[in-house]
Motif scaffolding. Structure first.
Motif: not given
Ligand SMILES: C[S@@+](CC[C@H](N)C(=O)[O-])C[C@H]1O[C@@H](n2cnc3c(N)ncnc32)[C@H](O)[C@@H]1O
Length: 303
Positions: A231-252
């Motif tokens: 609504d404020a003109g900020i088009h930030l589509d975070l979900e499409n910028l992220f890569y999935p959590w599931e496809d990575r090692e847990d850094p801990r």
């Protein structure tokens, strides 16, 4: 749509996320009960010259007021908690004698300017070339509080060589930071980056990072955030910028497997211990957010 060799300016794609987090730091800084102050955040966001971002940092976005306080969004609260956590991380690192700092994906992080650094501290900031160029223009009149060196490079490329070329000393212990970075890398690039960090780390080095796991924000909040920003003109589509959590090692587990000592921070406790009320609605998402430090033992420590 992300690709393996995409690049961006500060207002584009992943670049814009750096404005978002700086806007939240500016918002926190402007509160009477601010838990930290980052006087550079407002200057950096202001230099973008965007009404939407300006209203986000001023706290005047529609829906951001009563009940819609940025801090009530788990992401806003996590951001404030992680700023406190990483500020303290660096304070502890310099108390331990570390004088070499590497900020991976520095974005609009102003720690080189706003924190106190002992003389002789060298801070390397890595990010995409256009992001660092924007920051250099915006802070042209400011002096960093340490020997700050820019390394303009994509972190999926040969950044270790670029870092060494700028004077990084691999035989010196280093305090690394990966704040707001890992979800923008696919799992294989995260592995590679962490392996490169390992190779460049003398005993006593440490790395702090944060990482949102799959459940880091309820759909309801995600949708509300998207709508308020759009609504404020900020088009930030975070979900499409992220890569999935599931496809990575847990850094801990990844660091533990590599025999680094892992400690975790609790984002909710970080805020509550300082008297900040954390809305119940934000707590579940915050609990799903990893905030951690891994330390490479010195030879005389048990592994
Ligand atoms: C959410 S911002 C975080 C910035 C900063 N660490 C902070 O917390 O204020 C994400 C940053 O990661 C950087 N970034 C993401 N992927 C990168 C890559 N492959 N190479 C270099 N920088 C990257 C972006 O340019 C952006 O500045």
């Amino acid at each position: 749509m992300r690709t393996d060799d995409d690049s961006w300016d500060i207002t584009e794609s992943v670049g814009a996320t750096a404005i978002g987090v700086a806007a939240i730091r500016a918002y926190e800084t402007g509160r009477e009960d601010a838990l930290f102050r980052d006087p550079y955040a407002a200057k950096l966001v202001g230099a973008v010259d965007s009404e939407g971002w300006n209203s986000l940092m001023a706290g005047t976005l529609s829906g951001q007021g009563a009940g819609g306080d940025l801090g009530a969004w788990s992401m806003g609260s996590v951001l404030i908690a992680r700023t406190l956590y990483f500020d303290e991380y660096f304070a502890a690192a310099v108390r331990a004698g570390i004088r070499q700092i590497v900020i991976l994906a520095a974005g609009l992080d102003a720690r080189a300017y706003r924190l106190e650094w002992p003389s002789g501290t060298r801070i390397f900031e890595l990010d995409q070339p256009k992001v660092l160029a924007f920051k250099a223009r915006a802070l042209a009149d400011d002096r960093p509080a340490a020997d700050r060196r820019e390394v303009a490079i994509d972190l999926r490329q040969d950044w270790p060589t670029a870092l060494l070329d700028k004077g990084f000393e691999p035989d010196q212990p280093t305090a690394w930071l990966a704040e707001g970075l890992l979800r923008y890398l696919p799992g294989h690039a995260q592995d590679k980056l962490l392996e490169q960090v390992l190779e460049l780390s003398a005993p006593g080095s440490r790395l702090a990072l944060n990482l949102g796991t799959t459940g880091d924000m309820a759909d309801e909040f995600r949708e509300r955030r998207r709508k308020v920003m759009a609504d404020a003109g900020i088009h930030l589509d975070l979900e499409n910028l992220f890569y999935p959590w599931e496809d990575r090692e847990d850094p801990r587990t990844w660091f533990a497997m590599h025999r680094w000592l892992v400690t975790e921070g609790d984002p909710v406790a970080l805020l509550e211990d300082r008297g900040r009320t954390v809305p119940e609605a934000a707590k579940a998402g915050m609990g799903a957010h990893i905030l951690m430090t891994a330390t490479k033992p010195r030879g005389d420590e048990t592994q």
